[in-house]
Motif scaffolding. Structure first.
Motif, PDB file in Angstrom:
ATOM      1  N   UNK A 184     -14.786 -11.036  -2.947  1.00  0.00           N
ATOM      2  CA  UNK A 184     -15.864 -10.217  -3.496  1.00  0.00           C
ATOM      3  C   UNK A 184     -15.511  -8.741  -3.433  1.00  0.00           C
ATOM      4  N   UNK A 185     -14.207  -8.455  -3.180  1.00  0.00           N
ATOM      5  CA  UNK A 185     -13.720  -7.077  -3.176  1.00  0.00           C
ATOM      6  C   UNK A 185     -14.463  -6.203  -2.186  1.00  0.00           C
ATOM      7  N   UNK A 186     -14.788  -6.774  -1.023  1.00  0.00           N
ATOM      8  CA  UNK A 186     -15.488  -5.994  -0.016  1.00  0.00           C
ATOM      9  C   UNK A 186     -14.564  -5.547   1.112  1.00  0.00           C
ATOM     10  N   UNK A 187     -13.284  -5.854   0.996  1.00  0.00           N
ATOM     11  CA  UNK A 187     -12.342  -5.430   2.006  1.00  0.00           C
ATOM     12  C   UNK A 187     -12.179  -3.913   1.922  1.00  0.00           C
ATOM     13  N   UNK A 188     -11.976  -3.292   3.045  1.00  0.00           N
ATOM     14  CA  UNK A 188     -11.894  -1.832   3.095  1.00  0.00           C
ATOM     15  C   UNK A 188     -10.530  -1.380   2.583  1.00  0.00           C
ATOM     16  N   UNK A 189     -10.338  -1.450   1.263  1.00  0.00           N
ATOM     17  CA  UNK A 189      -9.087  -1.035   0.654  1.00  0.00           C
ATOM     18  C   UNK A 189      -9.163   0.426   0.250  1.00  0.00           C
ATOM     19  N   UNK A 230      -1.650   6.472  -0.302  1.00  0.00           N
ATOM     20  CA  UNK A 230      -0.305   5.909  -0.268  1.00  0.00           C
ATOM     21  C   UNK A 230       0.418   6.466   0.951  1.00  0.00           C
ATOM     22  N   UNK A 231       1.124   5.594   1.648  1.00  0.00           N
ATOM     23  CA  UNK A 231       1.911   6.014   2.804  1.00  0.00           C
ATOM     24  C   UNK A 231       3.331   5.493   2.638  1.00  0.00           C
ATOM     25  N   UNK A 232       4.300   6.313   3.072  1.00  0.00           N
ATOM     26  CA  UNK A 232       5.686   5.888   2.971  1.00  0.00           C
ATOM     27  C   UNK A 232       5.900   4.625   3.788  1.00  0.00           C
ATOM     28  N   UNK A 233       6.664   3.684   3.216  1.00  0.00           N
ATOM     29  CA  UNK A 233       6.848   2.382   3.848  1.00  0.00           C
ATOM     30  C   UNK A 233       8.018   2.383   4.823  1.00  0.00           C
ATOM     31  N   UNK A 234       9.133   2.993   4.438  1.00  0.00           N
ATOM     32  CA  UNK A 234      10.328   2.984   5.279  1.00  0.00           C
ATOM     33  C   UNK A 234      10.389   4.184   6.222  1.00  0.00           C
ATOM     34  N   UNK A 235       9.775   5.279   5.834  1.00  0.00           N
ATOM     35  CA  UNK A 235       9.766   6.472   6.673  1.00  0.00           C
ATOM     36  C   UNK A 235       8.313   6.774   7.051  1.00  0.00           C
TER      37      UNK A 235
END
Length: 222
Positions: free
Chosen positions: A103-108, A113-118
């Protein structure tokens, strides 16, 4: 009367409770995801499901009689009902987890955006980040004093991949009653890197460095 028909009202009540309880936990579940407390919401759903399962087991016979079970059908209804009741806990917990995701209620936070490798030191290690900031600020504050002692503190900034563009057609100057005119087409002359230098002691901008590369060697040449 088939035993399954007798258990239908009990199953329907369970679905209603699971939906009611699941919708209530959905918001809490979403908050728990952001706080890394997913287990808390699942625990609440599990506890409630176990309680409801125990109550259903205890009052299964009265419920079957209320819903119209006869003496001949009652043994079959009880056997069938016990099998159904076992799944009540899983149904409630499953509904609790299902609601926020579908139901798209997750806190997204799609806009973040955050760097994935650094990883960012500011968020991963705030104390170490604050210590570095204090060291740099202290260095800036002592720039004049250290300048008198022979040190030269310079802040740098860089702009990489700056396009060197030239208008393909010359602009036309404005005339009375007419605005200036220009064309959007341009000629590419490659890219360059701009490194700027700010003298912290005097507050003056030094001569910038323009080059097609921006290596460590280029910085020290300046």
């Amino acid at each position: 009367m088939p035993p399954g028909i007798l258990q239908a009202p009990i199953a329907t009540i369970t679905i209603a409770i699971a939906t009611l309880f699941g919708d209530g936990l959905a918001a809490f579940f979403s908050l728990s995801l952001g706080k890394k407390g997913l287990g808390t919401s699942i625990m609440f759903g599990s506890v409630f499901g176990i309680i409801w399962t125990i109550l259903a087991f205890v009052f299964l016979k009265p419920l079957c009689l209320i819903f119209g079970a006869t003496e001949n059908i009652l043994p079959y209804a009880l056997d069938y009902g016990r099998i159904i009741v076992i799944g009540f806990t899983f149904q409630i917990v499953g509904n609790t987890i299902h609601q926020p995701f579908f139901k798209n209620e997750v806190d997204l936070h799609a806009h973040k955006i955050r760097y994935r490798l650094h990883s960012s030191e500011e968020t991963e290690s705030p104390e170490a980040f604050a210590d570095k900031v204090n060291q740099i600020c202290s260095l800036y504050q002592s720039a004049r004093k250290q300048s008198r002692e022979g040190a030269h503190i310079v802040s740098t900034n860089e702009m990489t991949g700056v396009q060197a563009l030239e208008h393909k057609y010359p602009d036309k100057l404005p005339f009375p009653g007419q605005c200036a005119k220009m064309e959007f087409e341009y000629i590419r002359h490659g890219t360059t890197s701009l490194i700027e230098f700010f003298d912290d002691a005097t507050g003056r901008m030094e001569m910038p460095y323009l080059n097609s590369t921006r290596t460590e060697e280029d910085l020290w040449k300046r």
